[in-house]
Design a protein around this motif. Structure first.
Motif, PDB file in Angstrom:
ATOM      1  N   CYS A 140      -8.775   2.609  -2.041  1.00 37.07           N
ATOM      2  CA  CYS A 140      -7.533   3.016  -1.133  1.00 37.07           C
ATOM      3  C   CYS A 140      -8.496   3.071   0.371  1.00 37.07           C
ATOM      4  CB  CYS A 140      -7.401   4.496  -1.223  1.00 37.07           C
ATOM      5  SG  CYS A 140      -6.323   4.692  -2.811  1.00 37.07           S
TER       6      CYS A 140
ATOM      7  N   CYS B  25       0.787  -1.113   0.126  1.00 34.69           N
ATOM      8  CA  CYS B  25       0.054  -0.331   0.245  1.00 34.69           C
ATOM      9  C   CYS B  25       0.769   1.332  -0.039  1.00 34.69           C
ATOM     10  CB  CYS B  25      -0.928  -0.042   1.028  1.00 34.69           C
ATOM     11  SG  CYS B  25      -1.752  -1.254   1.277  1.00 34.69           S
TER      12      CYS B  25
ATOM     13  N   PHE C 288      -0.485   5.078  -3.849  1.00 36.47           N
ATOM     14  CA  PHE C 288      -1.575   4.896  -4.275  1.00 36.47           C
ATOM     15  C   PHE C 288      -2.037   5.882  -5.510  1.00 36.47           C
ATOM     16  CE2 PHE C 288      -1.220   8.427  -1.180  1.00 36.47           C
ATOM     17  CZ  PHE C 288      -2.075   9.452  -1.745  1.00 36.47           C
TER      18      PHE C 288
ATOM     19  N   LEU D 270      -5.155   1.553  -5.103  1.00 34.43           N
ATOM     20  CA  LEU D 270      -3.937   1.188  -4.751  1.00 34.43           C
ATOM     21  C   LEU D 270      -3.232   0.558  -5.953  1.00 34.43           C
ATOM     22  CD1 LEU D 270      -4.570  -0.635  -1.493  1.00 34.43           C
ATOM     23  CD2 LEU D 270      -3.639   1.516  -1.844  1.00 34.43           C
TER      24      LEU D 270
END
Length: 264
Positions: free
Chosen positions: A224, A195, A198, A243
């Motif tokens: 997200c 993660c 993004f 993401l």
């Protein structure tokens, strides 16, 4: 100045469409253009002047065309003029063409165009063209809009399956969208989710993403929310936050075939 009856007729049609002359005035002009084009076959027949017999036959054939045009105008033009003068608006040809136009256009008010965006040529050729070659216009639209903007996350939710910041799933550097390719492998088999990056996707681009592949849109794009901090999501404003939009962009836009040949 112009010998071609087709060109002369096209000019008259344009003038009538622009309102420079009326349909009533255009009718005798088009009749005159058809008489003028009779000169063409006469000129062609002169090409046989080297042989008197062949010239006679060629000139006779050309005369048939000439007489047909002359006699048609000789019969219809006086009727058109006389009845038009009596009626005040037009003769038989005027009213016949007006009736055909009203039936074809099926419009009661001036300015309406029921044939708008309904090209007869496109309707006829489209089915055949799709059999031979077709293109994915949504990929073209997406390419014209450009790749989505990439940002580095400042906080991630490790409890949701995100890998802690500072760790990577691959040795490949995350170059963002300015590099040749972003980190494409975000998830290993049964492993944590990367993660760290993004993407903000605008409304138009998001719409094209969905139309390019509805199944891929549902399966391969991860929103997200719940994975990164709200402060990071707010950077996208009204845009959608994903993401893995970078991977989706490469797989479905940059590397997917735009043009399909045949039904393959």
């Amino acid at each position: 100045l112009v010998q071609s009856s087709s060109t002369s007729t096209s000019i008259v049609v344009g003038l009538v469409s622009a309102g420079q002359i009326s349909v009533h005035t255009g009718i005798p002009i088009i009749m005159g253009a058809n008489i003028g084009t009779s000169v063409t076959n006469t000129i062609v027949s002169m090409g046989q002047s080297g042989d008197r017999i062949m010239l006679q036959r060629a000139f006779a054939g050309a005369t048939v065309h000439d007489m047909f045009n002359f006699l048609t105008v000789l019969c219809l033009l006086p009727i058109e003029v006389i009845i038009g003068a009596i009626q005040g608006e037009g003769g038989p040809l005027y009213w016949i063409t007006k009736g055909f136009t009203e039936v074809a256009m099926d419009s009661g008010s001036k300015g309406d165009n029921p044939l708008k965006d309904k090209s007869p040529t496109k309707i006829i050729t489209s089915p055949l063209a799709k059999v031979v070659i077709s293109n994915n216009k949504y990929i073209i639209n997406a390419l014209s809009l450009g790749a989505p903007a990439a940002f580095s996350a400042t906080s991630v939710n490790t409890t949701a399956g995100c890998m802690a910041l500072g760790r990577r799933l691959s040795a490949e550097p995350n170059e963002g969208l300015d590099g040749s390719r972003a980190l494409l492998t975000r998830r290993l088999a049964d492993g944590p989710l990367d993660c760290s990056t993004f993407y903000c996707v605008g409304k138009d681009l998001d719409s094209n993403f969905k139309k390019i592949s509805s199944s891929g849109y549902k399966k391969d794009l991860t929103k997200c929310k719940g994975y990164i901090g709200s402060a990071d999501i707010e950077k996208c404003g009204k845009d959608k936050c994903y993401l893995d939009a970078g991977k989706y962009w490469v797989d479905y836009v940059e590397e997917k075939q735009i043009i399909k040949i045949g039904r393959a």
